[in-house]
Design an enzyme around this catalytic site. Structure first.
Site, short mmCIF file in Angstrom:
data_model
loop_
_atom_site.label_atom_id
_atom_site.label_comp_id
_atom_site.label_asym_id
_atom_site.label_seq_id
_atom_site.Cartn_x
_atom_site.Cartn_y
_atom_site.Cartn_z
N LYS A 34 -9.97 13.64 -14.87
CA LYS A 34 -8.82 12.59 -14.10
C LYS A 34 -9.46 11.71 -12.98
CE LYS A 34 -4.62 15.46 -14.44
NZ LYS A 34 -3.44 16.16 -13.61
N ASP A 86 1.73 11.87 -12.66
CA ASP A 86 2.37 13.32 -12.06
C ASP A 86 3.34 13.48 -10.83
OD1 ASP A 86 0.60 14.66 -13.91
OD2 ASP A 86 -1.19 14.53 -12.63
#
Ligand code: ATR
Length: 287
Positions: free
Chosen positions: A77, A113
């Site tokens: 990420k 997210d």
């Protein structure tokens, strides 16, 4: 490389996927597969196991193959940002990318997210976050996105409580200009929780196969507040079970997973994602 020259090739066929290491356990292919079918789109969403040292060549391959987009999971990420043409401001602030969109050969990174989490929290447990006191347990990558998204809702305060208090403090410092953010060590968890309207676990404590663990003793959870756990395996963690027994409104991690995927799919297709169908596909899979 001239990114503009490399556009998605399989005209009309939507190539999507997730890169991670490990990735075999990911439920994203199942969820997105159900969504593509529901939307009547021809395409595939594939799990791609990518070792950290192969990330660069993988991204080049995604460009060559004409992937319309992909999700990014642990451990890529952060590292992925070096290989993209552009990173959305919010993802840059959070310091993590979980969604990449290929726009005519230009790869842009986003983070869905935190916004996915807050959308699900509001839809399922706490419609109004403004003026509320939130306590966030954990200060890792997941917590960063959650704290960012919470602060956009104008809460009275966000208190980050972490085992490693210096990590909580550095996250609080990074977000301090955006609202009232405090940082504490776990020794102050009881005190922090006693003043919470919403208590959120972002750590892995309680996740399968350590299901008997909990990040907070049950007696520290005030009755009647909202208690939320990012974990979705199991669907109901020990913390949530004990909170429900104390009359709390509980919120599990499945909704966050669904909505982070729904936002990603909306970037890739420009159409509303069938969140209900995505959730049902997951619930069926969990039995
Ligand atoms: P993620 O990206 O999923 O947030 P991470 O960046 O590794 O993963 O962060 C994990 C978080 O869970 C951290 O806040 C970590 O606490 P430390 O910063 O003190 O390491 C927390 N965590 C993990 N295991 C824990 C445990 N057994 N008890 C308490 N906190 C734990």
């Amino acid at each position: 490389m001239n990114a503009e020259a490399i556009a998605p090739k399989a005209e009309g066929y939507l190539l999507l996927g997730v890169i991670g290491c490990p990735v075999a356990q990911s439920k994203s292919p199942l969820m997105h597969g159900a969504a593509l079918k529901e939307m009547g789109l021809e395409g595939s969403y594939v799990p791609l196991h990518v070792e950290p040292e192969r990330l660069g060549e993988t991204i080049a391959a995604m460009r060559t193959l004409g992937f319309r987009g992909f999700n990014v999971t642990i451990p890529h990420k952060l590292a992925i940002m070096d290989y993209l043409d552009d990173v959305d401001e919010r993802a840059r602030e959070i310091g993590a990318v979980n969604t990449v969109l290929n726009e005519g050969g230009r790869l842009k990174g986003y983070n869905t997210d935190g916004i996915g989490y807050v959308r699900s929290l509001k839809a399922e447990a706490a419609p109004e976050l403004a003026g509320k006191r939130a306590v966030v347990i954990g200060a890792g990558g997941a917590a960063r996105g959650i704290v960012d998204a919470l602060l956009r809702e104008n809460p009275a305060s966000v208190t980050i409580v972490n085992r490693d208090a210096t990590k909580a403090a550095s996250l609080a410092d990074a977000m301090a200009s955006r609202g009232r953010v405090a940082a504490l060590g776990t020794d102050k968890l009881q005190e922090a929780a006693s003043a919470a309207d919403i208590l959120i676990n972002t750590t892995s404590v309680g996740m399968y196969p350590q299901e008997s663990a909990t990040p907070i003793p049950a007696e520290w959870i005030p009755g009647g507040i909202v208690v939320s756990d990012l974990i979705y395996n199991p669907l109901e963690t020990r913390m949530l079970r004990e909170a429900a027994q104390r009359g709390c409104t509980v919120h599990g991690g499945l909704g966050m997973f669904v909505y982070q995927g729904a936002y990603a799919l909306e970037y890739w297709t420009g159409r509303p994602a069938p969140a209900g169908v995505m959730r049902e596909a997951l619930l069926r899979n969990f039995g």
